[in-house]
Scaffold this motif. Structure first.
Motif, PDB file in Angstrom:
ATOM      1  N   ILE A   1       0.727  -1.281  -0.029  1.00  0.00           N
ATOM      2  CA  ILE A   1       0.068  -0.067  -0.046  1.00  0.00           C
ATOM      3  C   ILE A   1       0.692   1.321  -0.056  1.00  0.00           C
ATOM      4  O   ILE A   1       0.537   2.016  -0.434  1.00  0.00           O
ATOM      5  CB  ILE A   1      -1.099   0.126   1.179  1.00  0.00           C
ATOM      6  N   ASP A   2       2.058   1.214   0.754  1.00  0.00           N
ATOM      7  CA  ASP A   2       2.881   2.204   0.525  1.00  0.00           C
ATOM      8  C   ASP A   2       3.460   2.802  -0.822  1.00  0.00           C
ATOM      9  O   ASP A   2       3.953   3.880  -1.144  1.00  0.00           O
ATOM     10  CB  ASP A   2       4.184   2.096   1.385  1.00  0.00           C
ATOM     11  N   THR A   3       3.469   1.947  -1.903  1.00  0.00           N
ATOM     12  CA  THR A   3       3.884   2.199  -3.267  1.00  0.00           C
ATOM     13  C   THR A   3       2.687   2.945  -3.945  1.00  0.00           C
ATOM     14  O   THR A   3       2.945   3.618  -5.117  1.00  0.00           O
ATOM     15  CB  THR A   3       4.253   1.081  -4.129  1.00  0.00           C
ATOM     16  N   LEU A   4       1.546   3.062  -3.307  1.00  0.00           N
ATOM     17  CA  LEU A   4       0.448   3.618  -4.076  1.00  0.00           C
ATOM     18  C   LEU A   4       0.112   5.235  -3.513  1.00  0.00           C
ATOM     19  O   LEU A   4       0.664   5.474  -2.287  1.00  0.00           O
ATOM     20  CB  LEU A   4      -0.733   2.870  -3.686  1.00  0.00           C
ATOM     21  N   CYS A   5      -0.570   5.724  -4.448  1.00  0.00           N
ATOM     22  CA  CYS A   5      -0.922   7.307  -3.695  1.00  0.00           C
ATOM     23  C   CYS A   5      -1.683   7.450  -2.165  1.00  0.00           C
ATOM     24  O   CYS A   5      -2.052   6.567  -1.899  1.00  0.00           O
ATOM     25  CB  CYS A   5      -1.603   7.976  -4.654  1.00  0.00           C
ATOM     26  N   ASP A   6      -1.413   8.905  -1.891  1.00  0.00           N
ATOM     27  CA  ASP A   6      -1.983   8.862  -0.635  1.00  0.00           C
ATOM     28  C   ASP A   6      -3.450   8.612  -0.594  1.00  0.00           C
ATOM     29  O   ASP A   6      -4.116   8.281   0.431  1.00  0.00           O
ATOM     30  CB  ASP A   6      -1.708  10.577  -0.006  1.00  0.00           C
ATOM     31  N   ASP A   7      -4.363   9.046  -1.683  1.00  0.00           N
ATOM     32  CA  ASP A   7      -5.628   8.751  -1.719  1.00  0.00           C
ATOM     33  C   ASP A   7      -6.020   7.184  -1.635  1.00  0.00           C
ATOM     34  O   ASP A   7      -6.898   6.702  -0.821  1.00  0.00           O
ATOM     35  CB  ASP A   7      -6.357   9.098  -2.966  1.00  0.00           C
ATOM     36  N   CYS A   8      -4.995   6.454  -2.156  1.00  0.00           N
ATOM     37  CA  CYS A   8      -5.278   4.788  -2.114  1.00  0.00           C
ATOM     38  C   CYS A   8      -5.032   4.344  -0.787  1.00  0.00           C
ATOM     39  O   CYS A   8      -5.675   3.533  -0.321  1.00  0.00           O
ATOM     40  CB  CYS A   8      -4.274   4.153  -3.157  1.00  0.00           C
TER      41      CYS A   8
ATOM     42  N   ASP B   1     -10.115   1.623  -8.969  1.00  0.00           N
ATOM     43  CA  ASP B   1     -10.817   2.896  -9.413  1.00  0.00           C
ATOM     44  C   ASP B   1      -9.907   4.066  -9.802  1.00  0.00           C
ATOM     45  O   ASP B   1     -10.374   5.260 -10.182  1.00  0.00           O
ATOM     46  CB  ASP B   1     -12.074   2.974  -9.187  1.00  0.00           C
ATOM     47  N   CYS B   2      -8.589   4.107  -8.996  1.00  0.00           N
ATOM     48  CA  CYS B   2      -7.896   5.051  -8.972  1.00  0.00           C
ATOM     49  C   CYS B   2      -7.399   5.687 -10.291  1.00  0.00           C
ATOM     50  O   CYS B   2      -6.881   5.071 -11.247  1.00  0.00           O
ATOM     51  CB  CYS B   2      -6.481   4.751  -8.084  1.00  0.00           C
ATOM     52  N   LYS B   3      -7.270   7.124 -10.407  1.00  0.00           N
ATOM     53  CA  LYS B   3      -7.210   7.978 -11.612  1.00  0.00           C
ATOM     54  C   LYS B   3      -5.679   8.105 -11.742  1.00  0.00           C
ATOM     55  O   LYS B   3      -5.031   8.157 -12.695  1.00  0.00           O
ATOM     56  CB  LYS B   3      -8.020   9.205 -11.492  1.00  0.00           C
ATOM     57  N   VAL B   4      -4.983   7.875 -10.481  1.00  0.00           N
ATOM     58  CA  VAL B   4      -3.480   8.166 -10.457  1.00  0.00           C
ATOM     59  C   VAL B   4      -2.839   6.817 -10.694  1.00  0.00           C
ATOM     60  O   VAL B   4      -1.742   6.748 -11.749  1.00  0.00           O
ATOM     61  CB  VAL B   4      -3.295   8.776  -9.196  1.00  0.00           C
ATOM     62  N   ASP B   5      -3.210   5.881 -10.013  1.00  0.00           N
ATOM     63  CA  ASP B   5      -2.209   4.486  -9.944  1.00  0.00           C
ATOM     64  C   ASP B   5      -2.972   3.414 -10.789  1.00  0.00           C
ATOM     65  O   ASP B   5      -2.472   2.257 -11.012  1.00  0.00           O
ATOM     66  CB  ASP B   5      -2.152   3.973  -8.439  1.00  0.00           C
ATOM     67  N   GLY B   6      -4.220   3.744 -11.365  1.00  0.00           N
ATOM     68  CA  GLY B   6      -5.018   2.665 -12.112  1.00  0.00           C
ATOM     69  C   GLY B   6      -4.306   1.678 -13.140  1.00  0.00           C
ATOM     70  O   GLY B   6      -4.723   0.433 -13.084  1.00  0.00           O
ATOM     71  N   ASP B   7      -3.357   2.441 -13.579  1.00  0.00           N
ATOM     72  CA  ASP B   7      -2.638   1.421 -14.645  1.00  0.00           C
ATOM     73  C   ASP B   7      -1.556   0.679 -14.217  1.00  0.00           C
ATOM     74  O   ASP B   7      -0.810  -0.101 -14.843  1.00  0.00           O
ATOM     75  CB  ASP B   7      -2.030   2.248 -15.930  1.00  0.00           C
TER      76      ASP B   7
ATOM     77  N   ASN C   1     -12.691  -5.309 -14.345  1.00  0.00           N
ATOM     78  CA  ASN C   1     -12.280  -3.969 -13.886  1.00  0.00           C
ATOM     79  C   ASN C   1     -13.279  -2.806 -13.809  1.00  0.00           C
ATOM     80  O   ASN C   1     -12.852  -1.707 -13.086  1.00  0.00           O
ATOM     81  CB  ASN C   1     -11.124  -3.350 -14.880  1.00  0.00           C
ATOM     82  N   ILE C   2     -14.518  -3.201 -14.428  1.00  0.00           N
ATOM     83  CA  ILE C   2     -15.736  -2.215 -14.009  1.00  0.00           C
ATOM     84  C   ILE C   2     -16.104  -2.207 -12.769  1.00  0.00           C
ATOM     85  O   ILE C   2     -16.661  -3.437 -12.173  1.00  0.00           O
ATOM     86  CB  ILE C   2     -16.859  -2.521 -14.951  1.00  0.00           C
ATOM     87  N   VAL C   3     -15.739  -1.243 -11.600  1.00  0.00           N
ATOM     88  CA  VAL C   3     -16.156  -1.249 -10.293  1.00  0.00           C
ATOM     89  C   VAL C   3     -16.913  -0.050 -10.149  1.00  0.00           C
ATOM     90  O   VAL C   3     -17.635   0.024  -9.058  1.00  0.00           O
ATOM     91  CB  VAL C   3     -15.131  -1.333  -9.284  1.00  0.00           C
TER      92      VAL C   3
END
Ligand code: HAM
Length: 421
Positions: free
Chosen positions: A187-194, A207-213, A254-256
């Motif tokens: 989880i530490d590798t993902l953004c603050d929102d995540c 569904d994250c717009k930053v890390d989604g890919d 992936n549709i959540v």
């Protein structure tokens, strides 16, 4: 000069003609499916969206237009239509109506404080529907079929229907646990929102717009592997009904969906258009069987979808689809002197009252200028007034296509236009 707000558009000119055409098509499709129109306020109590769209969704945490009104109430410009419709369903006790399920459609302005880009606005228009009072999987298929039919009717070819199931409570619980376990060490590798989503609702991480890919998110456990037997059967029934309706779809785990209220069926219809980014998602929706009771109504199964009107127009443009928009008027009435002008004004009124689209001269142009104006307006007929004809109860009419001219009795004008236009 005062300019419009960022992420907002003026709808005018040719664009507004397309807009009206699409709105008519939407209305017609919903009416064919036997849905009733509902119009709810744009402004609602902020609490409504916190308790429905959800405190773990980006929409509520980052994108709402919130105000304190002059009476010190916390209010929000609606970011979507479902919450208001559900509020209205409960407040107006529609669950007691004789005809069930309640099938409602809407079209109106929504507000999200997003980063504006192609197909993503801060003020945008959504059309959609909500069906309250049935859990029949056949209704899930009906709802999915509505935008599919609409897009077909408008001539869109490259659209894909993506469906998924978020299952029932049992599924969600097992899946949440699995996601928590999966993301625990990374989880530490993902953004603050995540990081926050991890605690509030780990499903939102997907569904994250930053890390989604990121690979880590792509390789996360898939919800369909966690469906309870009931949820699995239900999902299969939805697919069976879609097959019966000959609606093509793909299952996309992936549709959540970005709103918290969903369970069971969720879906999106996506246009296969390059470079449109988020603008390519034409519509999305799903089932929300718990929302009515969470908003203090009775246990009620419900499902709906909504699509962006602005996006639909964008995709139609990208696919170079010409809409069958009426771009002509029936007649332009021309005159030279004051007496003829008086006659023009009353004739114009009479023709409009008879259902024709007509216009006349308001800028003092000479006859040559009026001919040009009539061409600009694509007038099918020119009614060229002349004092002598008027005295004799006649008018001169010119067919602007064949260029034929004739003098007819004014009393026959309506019949003439009726037969010829
Ligand atoms: P949504 O996916 O948030 O769902 O929005 C539905 C559609 O509205 C999107 O697919 C997109 O076409 C359009 N849309 C959303 N945001 C924007 C924007 N910023 N600019 C332009 N278009 C946008 C909902 O809103 C749910 N209420 C759908 C629903 C109804 N679920 C059940 N019933």
């Amino acid at each position: 000069m005062i300019t419009k707000q960022k992420g907002m558009v003026d709808v005018y000119g040719d664009y507004s003609k397309k807009w009206m055409y699409i709105e008519d098509a939407i209305r017609s499709v919903f009416e064919h499916y036997n849905y009733n129109y509902i119009r709810t306020p744009i402004l609602e109590a902020s609490e409504l969206f916190h308790r429905s769209v959800g405190d773990s969704s980006d929409i509520v945490t980052k994108e709402t237009y919130d105000f304190i009104d002059r009476g010190d109430r916390e209010v929000t410009l609606r970011p979507e239509g479902t919450a208001g419709v559900v509020r209205s369903y409960i407040e107006n006790k529609m669950y007691g109506d004789a005809i069930q399920p309640i099938k409602l459609y809407y079209s109106g302005t929504m507000y999200r404080y997003e980063r504006p880009q192609s197909g993503r606005l801060r003020e945008f228009s959504q059309y959609g529907c909500e069906v309250l009072g049935t859990n029949d999987p056949a209704m899930d298929a009906e709802i999915i079929s509505i935008p599919v039919n609409l897009y077909k009717l408008l001539g869109l070819k490259n659209v894909k229907v993506k469906i998924n199931s978020l299952g029932d409570e049992e599924t969600r619980k097992k899946y949440h646990d699995a996601l928590k376990k999966y993301f625990k060490d990374s989880i530490d590798t993902l953004c603050d929102d995540c990081k926050e989503r991890y605690n509030k609702n780990p499903l939102r991480i997907l569904d994250c717009k930053v890390d989604g890919d990121k690979e880590i998110i792509k390789n996360a456990p898939k919800i369909l592997d966690y469906l309870s037997d009931d949820a699995k059967n239900r999902f299969e029934m939805v697919q069976k009904y879609l097959d019966l309706m000959q609606i093509e779809y793909i299952i996309d785990e992936n549709i959540v969906r970005g709103l918290d209220y969903y369970n069971h069926s969720v879906f999106e219809v996506v246009a296969d258009v390059k470079d449109l980014g988020p603008g390519s998602v034409l519509c999305g929706g799903g089932r929300y069987n718990k929302l009515v009771s969470e908003l203090d109504g009775p246990e009620t199964s419900a499902m709906g979808f909504a699509g962006g009107l602005d996006r639909l127009l964008l995709v139609l443009e990208h696919e170079d689809i010409k809409l069958n928009i009426k771009n002509e008027i029936d007649a332009f009435i021309m005159y030279v002197n004051d007496l003829e002008k008086e006659y023009a004004i009353s004739l114009n009124q009479a023709l409009r009252m008879n259902g024709f689209t007509t216009d006349t001269e308001y800028n003092g142009r000479n006859l040559k200028g009026q001919f040009k104006q009539a061409d600009r307006l694509h007038a099918r007929y020119l009614i060229i007034l002349n004092s002598d004809d008027i005295k004799n109860g006649n008018v001169k009419i010119k067919d602007n296509l064949t260029k034929e001219e004739q003098i007819i009795a004014e009393a026959d004008l309506v019949d003439y236009l009726d037969m010829n236009s």
